[in-house]
Design a protein around this motif. Structure first.
Motif, PDB file in Angstrom:
ATOM      1  N   ALA A 136       0.974  -0.859  -0.372  1.00 55.69           N
ATOM      2  CA  ALA A 136       0.010   0.117  -0.284  1.00 55.69           C
ATOM      3  C   ALA A 136       0.739   1.425   0.183  1.00 55.69           C
ATOM      4  CB  ALA A 136      -0.410   0.105   1.095  1.00 55.69           C
ATOM      5  N   ALA A 137       1.737   1.335   0.428  1.00 56.28           N
ATOM      6  CA  ALA A 137       3.052   2.330   0.737  1.00 56.28           C
ATOM      7  C   ALA A 137       3.326   2.773  -0.860  1.00 56.28           C
ATOM      8  CB  ALA A 137       3.864   2.356   1.802  1.00 56.28           C
ATOM      9  N   VAL A 138       4.243   1.333  -0.932  1.00 55.32           N
ATOM     10  CA  VAL A 138       4.893   1.748  -2.265  1.00 55.32           C
ATOM     11  C   VAL A 138       4.179   1.724  -3.537  1.00 55.32           C
ATOM     12  CG1 VAL A 138       6.586   0.641  -3.443  1.00 55.32           C
ATOM     13  CG2 VAL A 138       7.210   0.503  -0.952  1.00 55.32           C
ATOM     14  N   VAL A 139       3.046   0.635  -3.619  1.00 58.44           N
ATOM     15  CA  VAL A 139       2.896   0.543  -5.197  1.00 58.44           C
ATOM     16  C   VAL A 139       1.054   1.277  -4.730  1.00 58.44           C
ATOM     17  CG1 VAL A 139       2.019  -1.011  -6.570  1.00 58.44           C
ATOM     18  CG2 VAL A 139       3.271  -1.678  -4.943  1.00 58.44           C
ATOM     19  N   ARG A 140       0.296   1.404  -3.965  1.00 58.33           N
ATOM     20  CA  ARG A 140      -0.822   2.335  -3.569  1.00 58.33           C
ATOM     21  C   ARG A 140      -1.846   1.727  -4.518  1.00 58.33           C
ATOM     22  NH1 ARG A 140      -0.348   7.181   0.274  1.00 58.33           N
ATOM     23  NH2 ARG A 140      -2.161   8.464  -1.034  1.00 58.33           N
ATOM     24  N   LYS A 141      -1.099  -0.279  -4.144  1.00 60.21           N
ATOM     25  CA  LYS A 141      -2.309  -0.972  -4.392  1.00 60.21           C
ATOM     26  C   LYS A 141      -3.116  -1.763  -3.203  1.00 60.21           C
ATOM     27  CE  LYS A 141      -0.872  -0.873  -9.370  1.00 60.21           C
ATOM     28  NZ  LYS A 141      -0.759  -2.069 -10.249  1.00 60.21           N
ATOM     29  N   ASP A 142      -3.977  -2.531  -3.255  1.00 63.23           N
ATOM     30  CA  ASP A 142      -4.941  -3.304  -2.530  1.00 63.23           C
ATOM     31  C   ASP A 142      -4.148  -4.546  -2.747  1.00 63.23           C
ATOM     32  OD1 ASP A 142      -6.637  -4.367  -4.552  1.00 63.23           O
ATOM     33  OD2 ASP A 142      -8.521  -2.794  -3.047  1.00 63.23           O
ATOM     34  N   ALA A 143      -4.914  -6.061  -2.648  1.00 63.43           N
ATOM     35  CA  ALA A 143      -4.640  -7.249  -2.343  1.00 63.43           C
ATOM     36  C   ALA A 143      -5.446  -6.736  -3.298  1.00 63.43           C
ATOM     37  CB  ALA A 143      -4.802  -7.722  -0.721  1.00 63.43           C
ATOM     38  N   LYS A 144      -6.392  -6.818  -4.478  1.00 58.52           N
ATOM     39  CA  LYS A 144      -6.390  -7.279  -5.277  1.00 58.52           C
ATOM     40  C   LYS A 144      -5.885  -6.679  -6.775  1.00 58.52           C
ATOM     41  CE  LYS A 144     -10.967  -7.723  -3.430  1.00 58.52           C
ATOM     42  NZ  LYS A 144     -12.836  -6.471  -3.523  1.00 58.52           N
ATOM     43  N   GLY A 145      -5.456  -5.093  -6.220  1.00 61.12           N
ATOM     44  CA  GLY A 145      -4.568  -5.262  -7.819  1.00 61.12           C
ATOM     45  C   GLY A 145      -4.980  -4.519  -7.303  1.00 61.12           C
ATOM     46  N   PHE A 146      -5.566  -3.473  -7.038  1.00 58.03           N
ATOM     47  CA  PHE A 146      -6.222  -2.502  -7.188  1.00 58.03           C
ATOM     48  C   PHE A 146      -6.092  -0.907  -6.684  1.00 58.03           C
ATOM     49  CE2 PHE A 146      -9.831   0.646  -7.055  1.00 58.03           C
ATOM     50  CZ  PHE A 146     -10.349   0.920  -7.769  1.00 58.03           C
ATOM     51  N   PRO A 147      -6.205   0.158  -7.325  1.00 59.42           N
ATOM     52  CA  PRO A 147      -6.608   0.234  -8.907  1.00 59.42           C
ATOM     53  C   PRO A 147      -4.871   0.139  -9.878  1.00 59.42           C
ATOM     54  CG  PRO A 147      -5.940   3.231  -7.832  1.00 59.42           C
ATOM     55  CD  PRO A 147      -6.020   1.360  -6.855  1.00 59.42           C
ATOM     56  N   ALA A 148      -5.089  -0.261 -10.963  1.00 60.80           N
ATOM     57  CA  ALA A 148      -4.302  -0.451 -11.861  1.00 60.80           C
ATOM     58  C   ALA A 148      -3.342   0.349 -11.480  1.00 60.80           C
ATOM     59  CB  ALA A 148      -4.709  -0.599 -13.841  1.00 60.80           C
ATOM     60  N   ASP A 149      -3.310   1.768 -11.449  1.00 65.68           N
ATOM     61  CA  ASP A 149      -2.397   2.876 -11.872  1.00 65.68           C
ATOM     62  C   ASP A 149      -2.375   3.158 -10.739  1.00 65.68           C
ATOM     63  OD1 ASP A 149      -2.562   2.870 -14.271  1.00 65.68           O
ATOM     64  OD2 ASP A 149      -4.013   4.075 -14.900  1.00 65.68           O
ATOM     65  N   GLY A 150      -2.662   2.563  -9.088  1.00 65.86           N
ATOM     66  CA  GLY A 150      -1.766   3.006  -8.175  1.00 65.86           C
ATOM     67  C   GLY A 150      -2.969   4.342  -7.800  1.00 65.86           C
ATOM     68  N   PHE A 151      -3.149   4.865  -6.487  1.00 62.47           N
ATOM     69  CA  PHE A 151      -3.850   5.325  -5.696  1.00 62.47           C
ATOM     70  C   PHE A 151      -3.121   6.544  -5.615  1.00 62.47           C
ATOM     71  CE2 PHE A 151      -6.079   6.657  -1.206  1.00 62.47           C
ATOM     72  CZ  PHE A 151      -6.926   7.646  -1.719  1.00 62.47           C
ATOM     73  N   GLN A 152      -3.932   8.212  -5.942  1.00 65.60           N
ATOM     74  CA  GLN A 152      -2.843   8.831  -5.530  1.00 65.60           C
ATOM     75  C   GLN A 152      -1.349   8.557  -5.998  1.00 65.60           C
ATOM     76  OE1 GLN A 152      -6.483  11.349  -3.403  1.00 65.60           O
ATOM     77  NE2 GLN A 152      -4.540  10.661  -2.084  1.00 65.60           N
ATOM     78  N   MET A 153      -0.841   8.100  -6.348  1.00 66.32           N
ATOM     79  CA  MET A 153       0.372   7.915  -6.713  1.00 66.32           C
ATOM     80  C   MET A 153       1.796   9.092  -6.331  1.00 66.32           C
ATOM     81  SD  MET A 153       1.265   4.831  -7.097  1.00 66.32           S
ATOM     82  CE  MET A 153       2.535   4.650  -7.452  1.00 66.32           C
TER      83      MET A 153
END
Length: 540
Positions: free
Chosen positions: A454-471
């Motif tokens: 969540a810190a590095v990729v800004r995604k959840d365990a489902k891989g959402f969102p594809a481009d990351g959350f507020q990267m």
């Protein structure tokens, strides 16, 4: 001549003795997490502490060991530290109804019924983990189904964030809660003049006050189960946010008797009993326990709309949440604690709550102080208030998985403009140059690998969102590792003892199946902890 020979033999034996250690770890990729983020190959451990770190040749040639661990190229990291969790609460929850992931209110009640059928001895039924935001309509239910299923046994089940509960009528009656009552910092919900069973923030205190205290045997079983789960995740130190003096006494007793190995940094709950007791005797420290903070609650949670906002909720016009206490309480407490070694650690979610507490902190703290007062969560910060962290060296203690859990509905609560200051970890990091990370378990999953994702990729365990959350607010891998080790240690004044693998520090370390500094994004959550060590002792 004989005397000189004798002295030579003594010196030689002494040198041999000084190079004898308990354990050597070698053939490893050791991330020391020192100031330079040095990577080593081997380390020597004696009496629970690291004696030396270096190359394979340096360590194996200079030292001999009773035990040698060949890491076979695996990554070795400092034992992971959770900077914000609820260890005792998590332990208790392991023996209650698991309501995490329910998709409807009906499914939630069915789980409670199934649990009760397996535990007919229960005189009170408790559970945790429901989240109405994951149900159709995203609305709070009423307690009719609970009343029908449990007409005489009291039931209370807690929302995922711990800031709302649903109780059946039996529990409400035992607590003396009636329709029309009001409470500071809480909301007793009513529909058509009747209690719905939904109690937000301080409103559920009366119910929990009626639940009988657990036995010492129960407590021990719970804590040992929680510890096992933590070790399996590579956690060697946990910050427990909000305990009472009797909790501390039992934890200390279990540790002293060798029944609990987990290291704990404890924040005491903000109540008169804890304050009166600990302000007199000061912080308490042993080899594995440090009591040095007070956990204060400014507001509730965003998911239950208890977070205190400057402007009303976008999805509930006219409602801005609330502070859980009068502002004078926080001010007077800050004034008292400013004259002590204790940290003030305040839960603040909404931008209004963060502003109120930051202004109070800045009132009593000097610039560049080292008191390390903390804002726990710092979830929504007005863009004009970020500087208040840096101006008084206030520590933002954040939990990256909150962002990836809340991202599905947070903008509906806040609107697009306020999202610019929400879950803004990079911005917060820039204020002081360091940022402790945690999970807030059991509010979120205990897994530190989900924290890393969540810190590095800004995604959840489902891989959402594809481009990351507020990267724009993603952290680097190194920053995240530091946040889960040395910065988490620093947040509790433990950085001279744990948090990095350096000579003189405690030998708390883990071996991982994947190297977090190199592993592909898609494999982060497949990382397994091959072994966990505390003070050189293998605990997993």
């Amino acid at each position: 001549m004989k005397k000189i020979f004798f002295l030579f033999i003594v010196a030689a034996l002494s040198a041999c003795s000084s190079n004898k250690v308990d354990t050597i770890v070698h053939n490893a990729v050791i991330y020391t997490v020192d100031a330079a983020f040095t990577v080593a190959e081997a380390m020597a451990i004696r009496e629970g502490k690291i004696i030396a770190v270096g190359t394979n040749a340096d360590i194996t040639q200079q030292y001999s060991a009773t035990e040698t661990i060949d890491a076979k190229g695996q990554a070795v990291y400092p034992g992971l530290i959770d900077a914000h969790a609820h260890f005792v609460g998590y332990a208790r929850g392991l023996f209650q109804v698991d309501l995490f992931g329910t998709t409807t209110w009906e499914e939630t009640v069915e789980r409670v019924k199934a649990f009760a059928a397996k535990h007919p001895e229960m005189k009170w039924i408790q559970g945790r983990g429901w989240d109405q935001n994951k149900w159709p309509g995203k609305k709070y239910p009423t307690n009719e189904l609970l009343n029908a299923a449990f007409p005489s046994i009291p039931v209370v089940i807690t929302r995922v964030d711990g800031h709302a509960s649903i109780a059946n009528n039996t529990a409400l009656q035992l607590a003396g809660i009636e329709a029309g009552q009001t409470i500071t910092g809480g909301d007793i919900q009513v529909a058509n003049g009747k209690l719905t069973g939904v109690l937000i923030d301080n409103a559920d205190n009366a119910v929990y006050a009626k639940i009988p205290a657990p036995t010492k045997e129960d407590y021990t079983t719970w804590l040992q189960a929680a510890q096992k789960n933590c070790f399996e995740q590579g956690l060697t130190t946990v910050t427990d946010c909000g305990l009472n003096a009797d909790d501390v006494e039992l934890l200390d007793e279990l540790q002293q008797k060798g029944k609990l190995d987990m290291r704990l940094f404890v924040m005491l709950s903000d109540n008169d009993n804890n304050l009166n007791l600990y302000l007199k005797k000061g912080p308490y420290k042993t080899d594995r326990l440090f009591v040095n903070g007070f956990k204060v609650y400014a507001d509730g949670a965003l998911g239950s709309r208890g977070a205190c906002l400057i402007h009303p909720y976008t999805d509930q016009p006219g409602w801005s949440g609330f502070l859980l206490r009068n502002k004078t309480h926080y001010d007077s407490l800050a004034q008292v604690l400013s004259t002590t070694p204790f940290q003030m650690c305040t839960h603040a979610i909404g931008d209004s709550a963060n502003r109120a507490i930051l202004n109070i902190y800045n009132k009593y703290l000097k610039p560049a102080n080292d008191k390390r007062w903390r804002i726990e969560h710092a979830q929504i910060v007005d863009v004009n208030d970020f500087h208040l962290f840096g101006s008084a060296a206030v520590v933002p203690s954040v939990q990256p998985t909150h962002g990836t859990s809340d991202m599905y509905w947070a903008e509906a609560r806040l609107g697009k403009d306020r999202m610019k200051g929400a879950y803004a970890y990079k911005q917060l990091l820039q204020e002081n140059g360091w940022l402790p990370l945690g999970t807030d378990f059991p509010v979120e999953d205990i897994s530190p690998f989900k924290t890393f994702l969540a810190a590095v990729v800004r995604k959840d365990a489902k891989g959402f969102p594809a481009d990351g959350f507020q990267m724009e607010n993603a952290l680097t891998r190194e920053e995240t590792i530091r946040g889960m080790t040395i910065w988490a240690a620093k947040a509790g004044f433990l950085e001279k003892e744990v948090g990095s693998l350096e000579a003189g520090k405690k030998a708390d370390f883990i071996l991982l199946s994947n190297d977090l500094m190199k592993v592909a994004e898609t494999e982060i959550l497949n990382t397994k902890v091959a072994a966990t060590f505390i003070a050189g002792k293998k605990v997993h």
